[in-house]
Design an enzyme around this catalytic site. Structure first.
Site, PDB file in Angstrom:
ATOM      1  N   GLU A  31       0.837  -1.203   0.000  1.00  0.00           N
ATOM      2  CA  GLU A  31       0.000   0.000   0.000  1.00  0.00           C
ATOM      3  C   GLU A  31       0.868   1.247   0.000  1.00  0.00           C
ATOM      4  O   GLU A  31       1.772   1.394   0.823  1.00  0.00           O
ATOM      5  CB  GLU A  31      -0.931  -0.001   1.213  1.00  0.00           C
ATOM      6  CG  GLU A  31      -1.580   1.313   1.558  1.00  0.00           C
ATOM      7  CD  GLU A  31      -2.410   1.909   0.420  1.00  0.00           C
ATOM      8  OE1 GLU A  31      -2.472   3.141   0.329  1.00  0.00           O
ATOM      9  OE2 GLU A  31      -2.998   1.134  -0.384  1.00  0.00           O
ATOM     10  N   ARG A 105     -17.666   4.617   3.652  1.00  0.00           N
ATOM     11  CA  ARG A 105     -16.597   3.811   3.042  1.00  0.00           C
ATOM     12  C   ARG A 105     -15.753   3.106   4.093  1.00  0.00           C
ATOM     13  O   ARG A 105     -15.319   1.974   3.888  1.00  0.00           O
ATOM     14  CB  ARG A 105     -15.710   4.678   2.149  1.00  0.00           C
ATOM     15  CG  ARG A 105     -16.412   5.226   0.913  1.00  0.00           C
ATOM     16  CD  ARG A 105     -15.433   5.919  -0.023  1.00  0.00           C
ATOM     17  NE  ARG A 105     -14.605   4.958  -0.712  1.00  0.00           N
ATOM     18  CZ  ARG A 105     -14.895   4.433  -1.905  1.00  0.00           C
ATOM     19  NH1 ARG A 105     -16.017   4.747  -2.524  1.00  0.00           N
ATOM     20  NH2 ARG A 105     -14.077   3.587  -2.475  1.00  0.00           N
ATOM     21  N   TYR A 214     -28.267  10.432   1.073  1.00  0.00           N
ATOM     22  CA  TYR A 214     -28.736   9.255   1.800  1.00  0.00           C
ATOM     23  C   TYR A 214     -28.009   9.176   3.143  1.00  0.00           C
ATOM     24  O   TYR A 214     -26.944   9.770   3.329  1.00  0.00           O
ATOM     25  CB  TYR A 214     -28.525   7.966   1.007  1.00  0.00           C
ATOM     26  CG  TYR A 214     -27.148   7.774   0.405  1.00  0.00           C
ATOM     27  CD1 TYR A 214     -26.101   7.246   1.148  1.00  0.00           C
ATOM     28  CD2 TYR A 214     -26.900   8.114  -0.926  1.00  0.00           C
ATOM     29  CE1 TYR A 214     -24.844   7.059   0.596  1.00  0.00           C
ATOM     30  CE2 TYR A 214     -25.647   7.928  -1.492  1.00  0.00           C
ATOM     31  CZ  TYR A 214     -24.628   7.396  -0.733  1.00  0.00           C
ATOM     32  OH  TYR A 214     -23.381   7.217  -1.286  1.00  0.00           O
ATOM     33  N   ASP A 291     -10.713  -0.603  -9.695  1.00  0.00           N
ATOM     34  CA  ASP A 291     -10.555   0.592 -10.520  1.00  0.00           C
ATOM     35  C   ASP A 291      -9.328   0.546 -11.409  1.00  0.00           C
ATOM     36  O   ASP A 291      -9.265   1.260 -12.411  1.00  0.00           O
ATOM     37  CB  ASP A 291     -10.475   1.834  -9.625  1.00  0.00           C
ATOM     38  CG  ASP A 291     -11.832   2.258  -9.093  1.00  0.00           C
ATOM     39  OD1 ASP A 291     -12.854   1.726  -9.571  1.00  0.00           O
ATOM     40  OD2 ASP A 291     -11.882   3.110  -8.190  1.00  0.00           O
TER      41      ASP A 291
END
Length: 408
Positions: A31, A105, A214, A291
């Site tokens: 990462e 998220r 939302y 992605d």
């Protein structure tokens, strides 16, 4: 057992690592950030995402923080009239086998991160950005910015829209700038008037703009996202914008969405980007996921869902694989996934133009069509996307260049 390298520790990278570990492999996640964390706010999860999460063993943990919405609601952002609503209650859940929900998220990322930390054979390395890779017949080596070299039998590029792995594997240059700018803000629920705390994903459509809101984080916050088709041509990621700036960009909105917009205090701005679909994102022992493989605009609410599907399919195709079997397993994964993800990418683009941002005659034609659709019609429209359990279906046809609208 093989040793897999995964570039990227976001939702897609962690899901991939977890899936591979559950199929008996050793995984090292590389990462680039100094800590494993997820930025952003709200995210929508269709039944297909929950099916993938259940396969990965974290469905219960994600459900604990999710808000299970009653419908997807499309409203006229200037008149305030309802255009169409997709019911998401019991009938929908029976048909697709899982609910539709929204989460913060971090409430998706954290269960995946915890599961990876607890999984046997998963190593998580932060502050380790992949700069380049090389491969031969027996393995692959990823070199990081600090000069370290990591060796394995396969490399999965799950390093996002601007993937370093994709840059070498596909070589298609920078992402495509959509020309759409999005502004996001998250509001504590105690600041939201009770009459505006709807248990729906509500989207207000206007000429060249739309606004969606939302509840997230178990109902503790309201997620706001307003998008403008302004022809932006330069990528922007998370730039702070004053409240007055954002409100000034959306004149002529109906009083109800205007009240909601005015709740936002700390706004951030992004210019949305994606890429054209490609049929091949695998080369030997290297492949892409999420992605990095098929970045899509947010309009179909499927970016994270498709990354989770990738993880499940990749694990299945490498189940029990030896080092020699890796290239063929990656090729099968690519074959199973590319048509479905390509259709989702193109669908997301079309929804922004034809469904959410239509104006004049095109908007009137859209409204007339939507008002003719029954509940069964609406569920049928989303069935290929929300209902598939093999994660390979593209509607039994090639990904269309002009896909039909589907409820968000």
């Amino acid at each position: 057992m093989v040793h897999a390298l995964v570039a990227g520790g976001g939702i897609g990278g962690l899901a991939t690592a977890l899936s591979l570990a559950r199929h008996g492999h050793r995984v090292t996640v590389l990462e680039r950030a100094e800590a494993f964390a997820e930025i952003g706010a709200g995210i929508q999860l269709g039944p297909n995402a929950f099916h993938a999460l259940d396969v990965l063993g974290v469905g219960r943990q994600v459900r604990e923080q999710a808000v299970f919405v009653d419908e997807l609601r499309l409203m006229d952002g200037t008149s305030g009239g309802r255009l169409v609503a997709v019911p998401l209650t019991e009938r929908y859940r029976r048909r697709f086998g899982n609910p539709y929900a929204v989460v913060h998220r971090t409430d998706l990322h954290q269960p995946l991160l915890t599961a990876c930390r607890e999984a046997k054979g998963v190593e998580l390395l932060a502050g380790t950005a992949v700069r380049r890779y090389e491969q031969n017949a027996s393995g692959v080596t990823a070199e990081t910015l600090d000069g370290r070299r990591h060796h394995g039998e396969l490399l999965v590029g799950a390093d996002g829209l601007r993937s370093t792995v994709r840059a070498r594997l596909v070589g298609d240059g920078p992402p495509r700038v959509s020309g759409h700018t999005i502004y996001r803000s998250v509001i504590p629920i105690d600041r939201v008037p009770p009459e505006l705390r709807w248990n729906t994903v509500t989207l207000w459509a206007g000429p060249n703009w739309h606004f969606v809101h939302y509840l997230i984080a178990g109902g503790r916050y309201l997620n706001l996202a307003a998008t403008l088709d302004d022809g932006a041509r330069e990528p922007v990621t998370g730039r702070p914008r004053p409240r007055e700036w954002v409100l000034g960009r959306f004149p002529g909105t109906h009083p109800t969405p205007r009240r909601l917009l005015e709740l936002g205090e700390e706004w951030r701005e992004w210019v949305l980007c994606d890429r054209d679909p490609v049929p091949d994102w695998t080369d030997g022992r290297v492949t892409l996921a999420g992605d990095a493989a098929h970045p899509m605009l947010q309009y179909a609410a499927q970016g994270a869902c498709q990354a989770l599907e990738d993880a499940v399919v990749l694990g299945e195709e490498l189940d029990g694989a030896s080092a020699d079997g890796v290239p063929s397993g990656l090729r099968r994964y690519n074959t199973r996934r590319h048509r479905r993800t390509a259709r989702a990418q193109l669908l997301a683009r079309e929804m922004g133009v034809r469904l959410y941002h239509a104006s004049g005659r095109a908007a009137r034609a859209r409204d007339t069509l939507l008002r003719t659709l029954s509940e069964d019609d609406l569920h049928h429209q989303v069935a290929w996307l929300h209902g598939d359990r093999d994660f390979t279906d593209a509607g039994d046809r090639p990904a269309p260049s002009r896909p039909e609208p589907v409820g968000r």
